[in-house]
Design a protein around this motif. Sequence first.
Motif, PDB file in Angstrom:
ATOM      1  N   ALA A 186       0.843  -1.203   0.000  1.00 45.85           N
ATOM      2  CA  ALA A 186       0.000   0.000   0.000  1.00 45.85           C
ATOM      3  C   ALA A 186       0.873   1.246   0.000  1.00 45.85           C
ATOM      4  O   ALA A 186       1.876   1.320   0.704  1.00 45.85           O
ATOM      5  N   ILE A 187       0.463   2.222  -0.817  1.00 48.93           N
ATOM      6  CA  ILE A 187       1.192   3.494  -0.902  1.00 48.93           C
ATOM      7  C   ILE A 187       0.195   4.630  -0.744  1.00 48.93           C
ATOM      8  O   ILE A 187      -0.887   4.597  -1.342  1.00 48.93           O
ATOM      9  N   GLY A 188       0.548   5.620   0.057  1.00 44.91           N
ATOM     10  CA  GLY A 188      -0.367   6.744   0.229  1.00 44.91           C
ATOM     11  C   GLY A 188       0.137   7.744   1.231  1.00 44.91           C
ATOM     12  O   GLY A 188       1.316   7.761   1.596  1.00 44.91           O
ATOM     13  N   ASN A 189      -0.789   8.602   1.681  1.00 45.92           N
ATOM     14  CA  ASN A 189      -0.459   9.678   2.616  1.00 45.92           C
ATOM     15  C   ASN A 189      -1.224   9.489   3.922  1.00 45.92           C
ATOM     16  O   ASN A 189      -2.162  10.227   4.208  1.00 45.92           O
ATOM     17  N   PRO A 190      -0.863   8.500   4.734  1.00 43.84           N
ATOM     18  CA  PRO A 190      -1.592   8.295   5.987  1.00 43.84           C
ATOM     19  C   PRO A 190      -1.442   9.494   6.916  1.00 43.84           C
ATOM     20  O   PRO A 190      -0.355  10.020   7.087  1.00 43.84           O
ATOM     21  N   LEU A 191      -2.563   9.930   7.448  1.00 46.10           N
ATOM     22  CA  LEU A 191      -2.581  11.037   8.423  1.00 46.10           C
ATOM     23  C   LEU A 191      -2.128  12.363   7.829  1.00 46.10           C
ATOM     24  O   LEU A 191      -1.719  13.256   8.553  1.00 46.10           O
ATOM     25  N   GLY A 192      -2.181  12.495   6.495  1.00 51.65           N
ATOM     26  CA  GLY A 192      -1.912  13.786   5.874  1.00 51.65           C
ATOM     27  C   GLY A 192      -0.565  13.889   5.183  1.00 51.65           C
ATOM     28  O   GLY A 192       0.201  12.932   5.091  1.00 51.65           O
ATOM     29  N   GLU A 193      -0.277  15.113   4.693  1.00 50.17           N
ATOM     30  CA  GLU A 193       0.913  15.354   3.878  1.00 50.17           C
ATOM     31  C   GLU A 193       2.215  15.137   4.641  1.00 50.17           C
ATOM     32  O   GLU A 193       3.257  14.877   4.043  1.00 50.17           O
ATOM     33  N   GLU A 194       2.165  15.222   5.942  1.00 46.74           N
ATOM     34  CA  GLU A 194       3.376  15.051   6.736  1.00 46.74           C
ATOM     35  C   GLU A 194       4.002  13.678   6.521  1.00 46.74           C
ATOM     36  O   GLU A 194       5.212  13.507   6.615  1.00 46.74           O
ATOM     37  N   PHE A 195       3.150  12.705   6.202  1.00 47.06           N
ATOM     38  CA  PHE A 195       3.628  11.340   5.987  1.00 47.06           C
ATOM     39  C   PHE A 195       3.381  10.884   4.554  1.00 47.06           C
ATOM     40  O   PHE A 195       3.125   9.711   4.300  1.00 47.06           O
ATOM     41  N   SER A 196       3.463  11.820   3.629  1.00 50.43           N
ATOM     42  CA  SER A 196       3.193  11.512   2.229  1.00 50.43           C
ATOM     43  C   SER A 196       4.174  10.483   1.680  1.00 50.43           C
ATOM     44  O   SER A 196       5.341  10.432   2.070  1.00 50.43           O
ATOM     45  N   GLY A 197       3.669   9.662   0.778  1.00 49.33           N
ATOM     46  CA  GLY A 197       4.504   8.658   0.131  1.00 49.33           C
ATOM     47  C   GLY A 197       4.856   7.477   1.009  1.00 49.33           C
ATOM     48  O   GLY A 197       5.780   6.727   0.697  1.00 49.33           O
ATOM     49  N   SER A 198       4.126   7.282   2.100  1.00 51.46           N
ATOM     50  CA  SER A 198       4.411   6.153   2.988  1.00 51.46           C
ATOM     51  C   SER A 198       4.104   4.826   2.289  1.00 51.46           C
ATOM     52  O   SER A 198       3.114   4.698   1.571  1.00 51.46           O
TER      53      SER A 198
END
Length: 394
Positions: A202-214
């Motif tokens: 899974a790729i995405g921005n969990p909890l917002g832009e601060e964790f983008s590309g997780s």
Amino acid sequence: MDENKFDKIKDVKWESVSDCRGEIKFKNNRMRSQVRKLFKGVAFILIASVSGAVSGAYIVDKKYSDKTYTPINQSLVETKDGNSKDGTASLPKNAVTKVAEVVSPAVVGISNSSEGFFGLQDTGSGSGIIFDPNGYIVTNNHVIEGAAKLTIKFSSGKTLRANLVGADPRSDLAVIKVDAKNLPTAKFGDSSKVNVGDMAIAIGNPLGEEFSGSVTAGIISALNRRIQYGGAIYKVLQTDAAINPGNSGGPLCNEAGEVIGINSLKIGAQQNAEGMGFAIGINEAKDIIKSLMTNGKVSRPALGIYGQGVVSEEKNIEGVYVVQVVEGSGAEAAGLRQADIIIELDKKKVTKSDDLSEILDKHKIGDSIQCKILRNGKTIEVNITLSEVKEKNR
């Protein structure tokens, strides 16, 4: 004393001394020989050592001249090809690394702003997948729902405004578009070929832009789960890859870097159910995405009734009670009435509204479908032509 005797004695002593001198001279020669041998041995060892060191240095220089060891962390660092400076270039890339490199450029962050008391306010964020190089992005409906302004942030850090193309609350999917060309895209796979135990990334921005590309990884835990959430029913893939609210709309990928699902929800968090993430199967999403791009909506077949599941006191009658018949619908044309109880549809027993939806999903607008109803204690069979019916307030 006889002089001859003296001479004899003198001769004997002289010979003895002479013999002693000869013996001493012999021992000195032997010691010198041993010392010479010792020095030769030491010299040979020194020469062999120097020669070995020189030879070893030459071989190392030839074979490892493009690598060096840092005194700080003693890690091997590439110095010629420039592939890495942190000592990891010589390690083979695993599947997660490869998928992240290929898919991440096509994953975007989405910020939803809506009108509030003090003007535009951020009301949520999520992720999206670029699937068309001309700026088309698929995401979840709940990510963009009620948005007055949509802002897209790319993996490069660039931001653009986006416009809504179409949304489908029932599937929780939406398509938005940015004014851009030649964008990186993700490849859609085939979710029908997914098996339990397959790798899921899974790729995405969990909890917002601060964790983008997780990037999170796990396995496919189950297939074709039917999950009811927020008044809708979802047919989803279940995974133990960590999926948090900001991951909504982002891709769930297989080991080949193909999108096999669109991350949609994480239910069960209230019960502390960890490791239960869900994604809409990409095969379910493909037709919906196409319809949203073409028509801005999804046209589905409907009977043309509002109903609810009922069970008699004796529990010998189960079905869907018709609360209202929609005017101009196939149900009205077939003669269905309020208070009828639908007990079979398409020769399949029904006990609740969800059963009707599951059967209708296998048909298209214009199909004629057999319906068995219970009216005043009598069983009646009718054929209903499915049509598209607009929702209206009950």
